[in-house]
Scaffold this active site. Structure first.
Site, short mmCIF file in Angstrom:
data_model
loop_
_atom_site.label_atom_id
_atom_site.label_comp_id
_atom_site.label_asym_id
_atom_site.label_seq_id
_atom_site.Cartn_x
_atom_site.Cartn_y
_atom_site.Cartn_z
N ARG A 119 9.44 35.58 18.16
CA ARG A 119 10.69 34.86 17.95
C ARG A 119 10.56 33.70 16.96
NH1 ARG A 119 11.13 37.57 22.37
NH2 ARG A 119 8.99 36.90 22.57
N THR A 120 9.56 32.86 17.16
CA THR A 120 9.50 31.66 16.32
C THR A 120 9.29 32.03 14.86
OG1 THR A 120 8.59 30.50 18.22
CG2 THR A 120 8.43 29.38 16.10
N ARG A 177 1.92 27.07 13.65
CA ARG A 177 1.58 27.29 15.06
C ARG A 177 0.07 27.23 15.18
NH1 ARG A 177 4.15 31.46 19.15
NH2 ARG A 177 5.67 29.76 19.09
N HIS A 180 6.53 21.98 21.46
CA HIS A 180 7.17 23.06 20.71
C HIS A 180 8.60 22.60 20.40
CE1 HIS A 180 8.23 26.88 19.19
NE2 HIS A 180 7.79 27.67 20.16
N LYS A 209 -12.91 32.96 6.84
CA LYS A 209 -14.13 32.61 6.12
C LYS A 209 -14.58 31.20 6.49
CE LYS A 209 -12.51 35.15 2.04
NZ LYS A 209 -12.12 34.96 0.63
C1 NCD Z 1 6.77 30.08 23.76
C2 NCD Z 1 5.56 29.43 23.09
O1 NCD Z 1 5.01 29.98 22.14
O2 NCD Z 1 5.22 28.37 23.54
N1 NCD Z 1 7.31 31.12 23.01
C3 NCD Z 1 8.23 30.85 22.05
O3 NCD Z 1 7.94 30.27 21.04
N2 NCD Z 1 9.51 31.18 22.29
C4 NCD Z 1 6.56 30.41 25.18
C5 NCD Z 1 5.36 31.22 25.59
O4 NCD Z 1 4.58 31.69 24.77
O5 NCD Z 1 5.22 31.42 26.80
#
Ligand code: NCD
Length: 263
Positions: free
Chosen positions: A45-46, A95, A123, A74
């Site tokens: 999703r993100t 991320r 997040h 590397k």
């Molecule tokens: C979440 C995350 O990555 O923290 N997912 C997301 O981005 N919607 C929740 C999760 O991974 O449980």
């Protein structure tokens, strides 16, 4: 330069009204910008909603969705990767695996860094999607009761949303707590973060559901495991699929804000 590392960096009322505007009016954005999606952990999703948001704004995306196929394999460090990508693009969505890495990246970055989840830290853009969902439902972000169920310790979405709702009454029910959930306006369920060492499992059962008020909403940032049975998806209180759609709109609002304010 504006980084978005913690939800505390966000102007929440401004972004909510901008998201409403994006959703309800036609604006032909033409940002001639490039975004890098740099993901050290899996994402559906993100990463996809950031890419979609960028395309809808008229921009382009460089996707490093698996750093194992980049120079990270590397042995390149985070700072060098960020500096490198900053020479090719106008903003970086990052991320990372460990809390604090987004702040480390922002420290050296020549372009805005958006934290798309740093380990068990925060997040913020998921939280903005969550806040937009709650605001659309109740017209406010205060004087609500919010019950968090699931991985309280390691769930970064819980940490950011908790911070963003200082004027709500909050309950925290972790995985091992089998009690009936208290009456609330919002139920925010999360997955057990096994990759961060969390243990246990839980499932929303009929006895929980019968105590959820009719006008309450059930949210989940997804991905889900066994927390919410799929038969609940058609229940009028389920909001997790709308939450995803709101995530796209909110990410458009975040990117538009960053690119409009660039010096
Ligand atoms: C979440 C995350 O990555 O923290 N997912 C997301 O981005 N919607 C929740 C999760 O991974 O449980």
């Amino acid at each position: 330069m504006k980084h978005l590392i913690s939800i505390s960096d966000a102007n929440i009322p401004h972004l909510i009204s901008s998201a409403h505007c994006i959703e309800n009016t036609f604006i032909n954005y033409k940002f001639n910008k490039i975004l890098t999606n740099l993901f050290y952990e899996p994402s559906t999703r993100t990463s996809s909603s950031f890419a979609s948001a960028m395309y809808k704004l008229g921009g382009k995306v460089i996707s490093i969705n698996d750093v194992n196929y980049s120079s990270v394999a590397k042995g390149e460090n985070l700072e060098d990767t960020i500096r490198t990508m900053g020479t090719f693009c106008d903003a970086i969505v990052l991320r990372s695996r460990t809390a604090g890495e987004a702040a480390r990246a922002a420290f050296v970055s020549e372009v805005p860094v958006i934290n798309a989840g740093d380990g068990n830290g925060e997040h913020p853009t998921q939280t903005l999607a969550d806040l937009y969902t709650i605001h659309k439902e109740f017209g406010r972000l205060d004087n609500l009761t919010v019950t968090f169920v699931g991985d309280i310790e390691n769930g970064r979405t819980v940490h950011s949303l908790d911070k963003a709702l200082p004027d709500c009454e909050k309950n925290f029910i972790d995985t091992f707590d089998k009690s009936i959930w208290p009456a609330s306006d919002v139920y925010y369920l999360t997955r057990v973060q096994k990759e961060r060492g969390s243990e246990g499992s839980y499932r929303m059962r009929k006895e929980h559901i019968q105590h959820i008020p009719e006008n309450a909403i059930v949210m989940h940032p997804f991905p889900r495991n066994e927390e919410i049975p799929t038969w609940f998806d058609n229940d009028p209180r389920a909001r997790y699929f709308q939450q995803m759609r709101n995530g796209l709109i909110m990410r458009m609002a975040v990117l538009a804000d960053i690119f409009s304010n660039e010096k």
